[in-house]
Design a protein around this motif. Sequence first.
Motif, short mmCIF file in Angstrom:
data_model
loop_
_atom_site.label_atom_id
_atom_site.label_comp_id
_atom_site.label_asym_id
_atom_site.label_seq_id
_atom_site.Cartn_x
_atom_site.Cartn_y
_atom_site.Cartn_z
N ILE A 191 34.39 35.50 -19.65
CA ILE A 191 33.49 34.45 -19.19
C ILE A 191 32.44 35.07 -18.28
O ILE A 191 32.75 35.94 -17.46
CB ILE A 191 34.28 33.38 -18.39
N GLN B 35 27.38 29.03 -24.60
CA GLN B 35 27.47 28.28 -23.36
C GLN B 35 28.58 27.25 -23.45
O GLN B 35 28.76 26.57 -24.46
CB GLN B 35 26.14 27.60 -23.04
N SER C 40 28.97 27.94 -17.79
CA SER C 40 29.32 29.35 -17.93
C SER C 40 29.21 29.74 -19.41
O SER C 40 28.93 28.89 -20.26
CB SER C 40 30.72 29.63 -17.39
N TYR C 41 29.42 31.01 -19.70
CA TYR C 41 29.30 31.50 -21.08
C TYR C 41 30.58 32.18 -21.52
O TYR C 41 31.15 32.98 -20.77
CB TYR C 41 28.13 32.49 -21.19
N ASP D 231 30.66 23.68 -18.72
CA ASP D 231 30.49 23.85 -17.28
C ASP D 231 29.30 24.76 -16.93
O ASP D 231 29.06 25.05 -15.76
CB ASP D 231 31.77 24.38 -16.63
N GLN E 200 29.31 33.84 -15.57
CA GLN E 200 28.80 32.70 -14.79
C GLN E 200 27.58 33.16 -14.01
O GLN E 200 27.64 34.19 -13.32
CB GLN E 200 29.87 32.19 -13.83
N SER F 298 24.61 32.33 -11.10
CA SER F 298 24.40 31.50 -9.91
C SER F 298 23.22 32.04 -9.11
O SER F 298 22.66 33.09 -9.43
CB SER F 298 25.67 31.48 -9.05
N GLY G 51 31.36 38.03 -13.99
CA GLY G 51 32.07 37.91 -15.24
C GLY G 51 33.39 38.63 -15.21
O GLY G 51 33.66 39.45 -14.32
N VAL H 277 25.17 37.28 -11.39
CA VAL H 277 26.05 37.05 -12.53
C VAL H 277 27.42 37.62 -12.19
O VAL H 277 27.53 38.69 -11.60
CB VAL H 277 25.50 37.67 -13.85
#
Length: 153
Positions: free
Chosen positions: A62, A38, A43-44, A41, A64, A66, A78, A76
């Motif tokens: 990345i 992680q 995100s991963y 912000d 993310q 939401s 990415g 998700v």
Amino acid sequence: MDFNGSQHISAPRAEVWRRLIDPLTLQQCLPGCEHYQQLPDGSYDVVIAAAIGPIKARFKGIAQFSNHQEDIGYRVEGNGNGGIAGFGKLSADVRLEDSDGGTALHYAARAQLGGKLAQIGSRLVGTVANKFLADFFLRLEKLVGESEEHDSP
């Protein structure tokens, strides 16, 4: 390319949800995942090693999440870059609902590929993506089952 489907998981919806929002579970379930961390912000940062036909690469990207709706689902998005192999972008909506003896996980995903990946053909990419999904769900089912065993009296 679009991927839509459902998977039955033999566990209560709350447990499946708990696993789907757990970074360690996701790292363990994603085939080829070498790194899942992680960022500040939310995100991963993700690294996945994958082979798609003759193309083998480490995709760095990345992810993310939401639209979290507890015990119901999320979205998700990415992106990943595999260097000379090309790049990929993914967006997926995941939804959970109660099902006979467990949980139905429904997904609707859209992927875009570029570079060499886009040149090898959607049939091969689709086959690899379906295997990736099958492996993910097999691993998720196993981890959820292990949780259920530890929670039993």
